[in-house]
Design a protein around this motif. Structure first.
Motif, PDB file in Angstrom:
ATOM      1  N   PHE A  33       3.411   5.396 -14.394  1.00  0.00           N
ATOM      2  CA  PHE A  33       3.179   4.463 -13.300  1.00  0.00           C
ATOM      3  C   PHE A  33       2.155   5.063 -12.335  1.00  0.00           C
ATOM      4  N   SER A  34       1.556   4.219 -11.518  1.00  0.00           N
ATOM      5  CA  SER A  34       0.536   4.678 -10.580  1.00  0.00           C
ATOM      6  C   SER A  34       1.168   5.475  -9.443  1.00  0.00           C
ATOM      7  N   VAL A  35       0.594   6.640  -9.148  1.00  0.00           N
ATOM      8  CA  VAL A  35       1.088   7.438  -8.026  1.00  0.00           C
ATOM      9  C   VAL A  35       0.217   7.244  -6.782  1.00  0.00           C
ATOM     10  N   GLU A  36      -0.813   6.422  -6.870  1.00  0.00           N
ATOM     11  CA  GLU A  36      -1.744   6.238  -5.751  1.00  0.00           C
ATOM     12  C   GLU A  36      -1.040   5.786  -4.467  1.00  0.00           C
ATOM     13  N   PRO A  37      -0.064   4.837  -4.541  1.00  0.00           N
ATOM     14  CA  PRO A  37       0.584   4.427  -3.290  1.00  0.00           C
ATOM     15  C   PRO A  37       1.750   5.324  -2.860  1.00  0.00           C
ATOM     16  N   VAL A  38       2.122   6.319  -3.671  1.00  0.00           N
ATOM     17  CA  VAL A  38       3.314   7.127  -3.396  1.00  0.00           C
ATOM     18  C   VAL A  38       3.012   8.144  -2.301  1.00  0.00           C
ATOM     19  N   ARG A  39       3.631   7.970  -1.149  1.00  0.00           N
ATOM     20  CA  ARG A  39       3.364   8.822   0.013  1.00  0.00           C
ATOM     21  C   ARG A  39       4.232  10.077   0.049  1.00  0.00           C
ATOM     22  N   ALA A  40       5.399  10.041  -0.614  1.00  0.00           N
ATOM     23  CA  ALA A  40       6.301  11.189  -0.548  1.00  0.00           C
ATOM     24  C   ALA A  40       7.288  11.123  -1.703  1.00  0.00           C
ATOM     25  N   LEU A  41       7.814  12.287  -2.053  1.00  0.00           N
ATOM     26  CA  LEU A  41       8.943  12.392  -2.988  1.00  0.00           C
ATOM     27  C   LEU A  41      10.163  12.818  -2.194  1.00  0.00           C
ATOM     28  N   ILE A  42      11.257  12.109  -2.390  1.00  0.00           N
ATOM     29  CA  ILE A  42      12.509  12.419  -1.700  1.00  0.00           C
ATOM     30  C   ILE A  42      13.517  12.851  -2.764  1.00  0.00           C
ATOM     31  N   ASP A  74       0.790  -1.222   0.000  1.00  0.00           N
ATOM     32  CA  ASP A  74       0.000   0.000   0.000  1.00  0.00           C
ATOM     33  C   ASP A  74       0.826   1.278   0.000  1.00  0.00           C
ATOM     34  N   ASP A  75       2.123   1.184   0.236  1.00  0.00           N
ATOM     35  CA  ASP A  75       2.933   2.385   0.452  1.00  0.00           C
ATOM     36  C   ASP A  75       4.238   2.334  -0.345  1.00  0.00           C
ATOM     37  N   SER A  76       4.577   3.475  -0.926  1.00  0.00           N
ATOM     38  CA  SER A  76       5.880   3.611  -1.566  1.00  0.00           C
ATOM     39  C   SER A  76       6.316   5.061  -1.487  1.00  0.00           C
ATOM     40  N   VAL A  77       7.585   5.312  -1.771  1.00  0.00           N
ATOM     41  CA  VAL A  77       8.097   6.679  -1.924  1.00  0.00           C
ATOM     42  C   VAL A  77       8.923   6.722  -3.202  1.00  0.00           C
ATOM     43  N   LEU A  78       9.010   7.903  -3.789  1.00  0.00           N
ATOM     44  CA  LEU A  78       9.865   8.110  -4.950  1.00  0.00           C
ATOM     45  C   LEU A  78      11.149   8.789  -4.520  1.00  0.00           C
ATOM     46  N   ILE A  79      12.249   8.313  -5.050  1.00  0.00           N
ATOM     47  CA  ILE A  79      13.511   9.025  -4.915  1.00  0.00           C
ATOM     48  C   ILE A  79      13.800   9.665  -6.263  1.00  0.00           C
ATOM     49  N   ASP A  80      13.603  10.982  -6.337  1.00  0.00           N
ATOM     50  CA  ASP A  80      13.805  11.809  -7.527  1.00  0.00           C
ATOM     51  C   ASP A  80      12.729  11.571  -8.586  1.00  0.00           C
ATOM     52  N   CYS A  81      12.589  12.561  -9.464  1.00  0.00           N
ATOM     53  CA  CYS A  81      11.644  12.475 -10.581  1.00  0.00           C
ATOM     54  C   CYS A  81      12.144  13.444 -11.648  1.00  0.00           C
ATOM     55  N   GLY A  82      13.100  12.955 -12.474  1.00  0.00           N
ATOM     56  CA  GLY A  82      13.849  13.845 -13.342  1.00  0.00           C
ATOM     57  C   GLY A  82      13.535  13.739 -14.821  1.00  0.00           C
ATOM     58  N   LEU A  83      13.971  14.745 -15.562  1.00  0.00           N
ATOM     59  CA  LEU A  83      13.808  14.794 -17.013  1.00  0.00           C
ATOM     60  C   LEU A  83      14.822  13.898 -17.716  1.00  0.00           C
ATOM     61  N   PHE A  84      14.412  13.399 -18.887  1.00  0.00           N
ATOM     62  CA  PHE A  84      15.319  12.681 -19.774  1.00  0.00           C
ATOM     63  C   PHE A  84      15.937  13.678 -20.746  1.00  0.00           C
ATOM     64  N   TYR A  92       4.889  17.096 -13.804  1.00  0.00           N
ATOM     65  CA  TYR A  92       4.090  15.989 -14.346  1.00  0.00           C
ATOM     66  C   TYR A  92       3.642  15.044 -13.233  1.00  0.00           C
ATOM     67  N   LEU A  93       4.459  14.907 -12.212  1.00  0.00           N
ATOM     68  CA  LEU A  93       4.088  14.068 -11.072  1.00  0.00           C
ATOM     69  C   LEU A  93       2.866  14.650 -10.366  1.00  0.00           C
ATOM     70  N   LEU A  94       2.869  15.965 -10.187  1.00  0.00           N
ATOM     71  CA  LEU A  94       1.709  16.606  -9.566  1.00  0.00           C
ATOM     72  C   LEU A  94       0.489  16.500 -10.469  1.00  0.00           C
ATOM     73  N   ALA A  95       0.696  16.640 -11.771  1.00  0.00           N
ATOM     74  CA  ALA A  95      -0.420  16.529 -12.708  1.00  0.00           C
ATOM     75  C   ALA A  95      -1.019  15.130 -12.700  1.00  0.00           C
ATOM     76  N   ALA A  96      -0.195  14.131 -12.376  1.00  0.00           N
ATOM     77  CA  ALA A  96      -0.668  12.745 -12.322  1.00  0.00           C
ATOM     78  C   ALA A  96      -1.433  12.438 -11.044  1.00  0.00           C
ATOM     79  N   GLY A  97      -1.459  13.400 -10.102  1.00  0.00           N
ATOM     80  CA  GLY A  97      -2.249  13.215  -8.887  1.00  0.00           C
ATOM     81  C   GLY A  97      -1.455  13.091  -7.606  1.00  0.00           C
ATOM     82  N   PHE A  98      -0.127  13.171  -7.668  1.00  0.00           N
ATOM     83  CA  PHE A  98       0.661  13.103  -6.433  1.00  0.00           C
ATOM     84  C   PHE A  98       0.365  14.321  -5.570  1.00  0.00           C
ATOM     85  N   ASP A  99       0.106  14.075  -4.287  1.00  0.00           N
ATOM     86  CA  ASP A  99      -0.262  15.173  -3.388  1.00  0.00           C
ATOM     87  C   ASP A  99       0.481  15.087  -2.061  1.00  0.00           C
TER      88      ASP A  99
END
Length: 468
Positions: A55-64, A26-36, A78-85
């Motif tokens: 990928f699904s951002v529903e389980p992503v609890r935080a961005l580090i 149910d839980d994950s975090v992202l480490i970075d979210c960068g451009l190609f 784009y991460l925020l546009a995908a629904g990350f809050d």
């Protein structure tokens, strides 16, 4: 099964860094979210022109965030546009720099509407949680399984604010230590303390950008910079240095100040003393970052602080001319095209894939008096890689749809990479008291990863050294 790691970028190349640490179902975090950049893509199809989050951002609890280079943070809109809050955790210096980076990214890639940009940056600032170095921070999870996550930022020596991330994951008595290196710097990066190895890692996610190379040491690279500047200015043309606005530009200014201070009255070219050599920094973003770097002096290393106490100004010396407005930029390009005045121009982007350096290249790359110093990694598919590869043989590069013959001299300043080389990466692992049983190599091409894999197996022969 858990914790597990899924890589969404920086797997087939060095850009687009994005890694998902899955704590439980149910839980994950992202480490970075960068451009190609260039021809690099992700496993799920993202690329420089396909930036939507797949990928699904529903389980992503935080961005580090490890640090504020665009290939580590550029897809946050784009991460925020995908629904990350969720919250965005980063080091204290990165908390100062991140809004500036994203403001520029939004203006370039989305809109120049001032009200919209300000609203977005306000949202970003509300999400940022600045964490002091070496302090554990609990990341709230859903609580459905009892899993816990704590993170700690440790200085990575790559750019100001950069960090590697220690993640303590588990429930009850079962805990696992997972370390994400981010981008590690070498041992003598200007302005920054050298990275120190963590005490322990069960799993290490390690960058490998220069896993197959050794850099010159600080004295060698400073000597090389002096020698190349003197060589290039013999024909009294301009020297163009493509450089990232954050990190590389400030490092170069720091080293140029040292050369000018040491050789002030000596001749750098016929009729031109070092103290009269003009350094043009043509990047509004770089100039803003440099101001923030000066504000963050408490995070500088001991050498830089000694220079300040001696009354020197490593990032604000009198030979610097800063250019902000677009019209002043166009006037400067036109002036140098007409006069080929001997000077050094530092402008973004570092891989010549956009930014103001492109106008300088279009105006000056066919002039034999011009010289280009490449001071960092050039990703496959970027104009910088083309110039690096075909410049020495007088080939051509395509800029904004037109071919330009590369008559300019082209030189590589490998020692100025902000990335650790093979030996520094191996030392990072060797310095751990409790060594990882699994190492995942990311952020490098196949050759670099393979070379580093072999070098690491000599240090940790029992570890599973993977190339995802």
């Amino acid at each position: 099964m858990y914790p597990t790691i899924e890589h969404h970028g920086a797997v087939t190349g060095v850009t687009g860094s994005c890694h998902e640490l899955k704590i439980d179902a149910d839980d994950s975090v992202l480490i970075d979210c960068g451009l190609f950049q260039g021809a690099e893509v992700s496993n799920d199809g993202a690329a420089f022109d396909k930036l939507q989050i797949e990928f699904s951002v529903e389980p992503v609890r935080a961005l580090i965030v490890t640090h504020c280079h665009i290939d580590h943070v550029g897809r946050i809109p784009y991460l925020l546009a995908a629904g990350f809050d969720g919250p965005i955790y980063c080091s204290e210096p990165s908390a100062e720099l991140l809004p500036l980076v994203l403001e520029d990214a939004v203006q370039v890639g989305f809109t120049r509407d001032k009200a919209l940009v300000e609203r977005f940056i306000g949202l970003i600032k509300s999400k940022i949680i600045a964490v002091p170095y070496a302090q554990w921070q609990t990341v709230p999870l859903s609580g459905k399984t009892g899993s816990k996550l704590k993170i700690k930022f440790k200085p990575a020596g790559h750019i100001l604010g950069s960090a590697y991330i220690e993640c303590d994951v588990g429930s009850g008595e079962q805990h696992k230590r997972i370390v994400f290196s981010g981008d590690l710097g070498g041992p003598y990066t200007p302005l920054l303390p050298s990275p120190k190895s963590p005490y322990r890692a069960d799993v290490l996610v390690l960058e490998s950008t220069y896993g197959d190379r050794l850099h010159e040491n600080r004295r060698q690279r400073k000597g090389m910079l002096k020698q190349l500047i003197s060589h290039c200015l013999k024909n009294r043309g301009a020297i163009l240095i493509p450089a990232f606005s954050i990190g590389r530009t400030q490092e170069l200014l720091y080293e140029l100040e040292e050369l000018i201070h040491r050789y002030r009255e000596e001749s750098v070219a016929k009729g031109l003393a070092w103290e009269d050599l003009e350094i043009i920094v043509d990047s509004p973003l770089a100039n803003r970052f440099t101001e923030v770097f000066r504000k963050l002096k408490p995070h500088w290393d001991a050498e830089a602080k000694r220079k300040l106490r001696a009354g020197r100004h490593p990032l604000a010396f009198e030979q610097i001319t800063t250019i902000d407005s677009h019209q002043d930029h166009l006037n400067t390009v036109d002036y140098l095209k007409k006069t080929a005045r001997p000077c050094i121009v530092i402008a973004a982007s570092g891989m010549c894939a956009g930014g103001r350096i492109v106008n300088y290249l279009k105006a000056l790359i066919e002039d034999e008096r011009t010289d280009i110093l490449l001071a960092g990694y050039q990703a496959e598919g970027t104009p910088g890689r083309t110039i690096q590869t075909y410049g020495p043989r007088k080939g051509y590069v395509e800029l904004d749809g037109r071919r330009y013959t590369i008559n300019a001299g082209v030189y590589q300043l490998n020692g100025y990479s902000a990335h650790a080389d093979r030996d520094s990466l191996v030392r990072f692992v060797k310095g751990m008291r409790v060594k990882p049983s699994e190492i995942r190599l990311i952020h490098g091409d196949v050759k670099a990863k393979s070379a580093l894999q072999q070098a690491l197996l000599k240090v940790v022969p029992d570890a599973n050294v993977l190339i995802p």
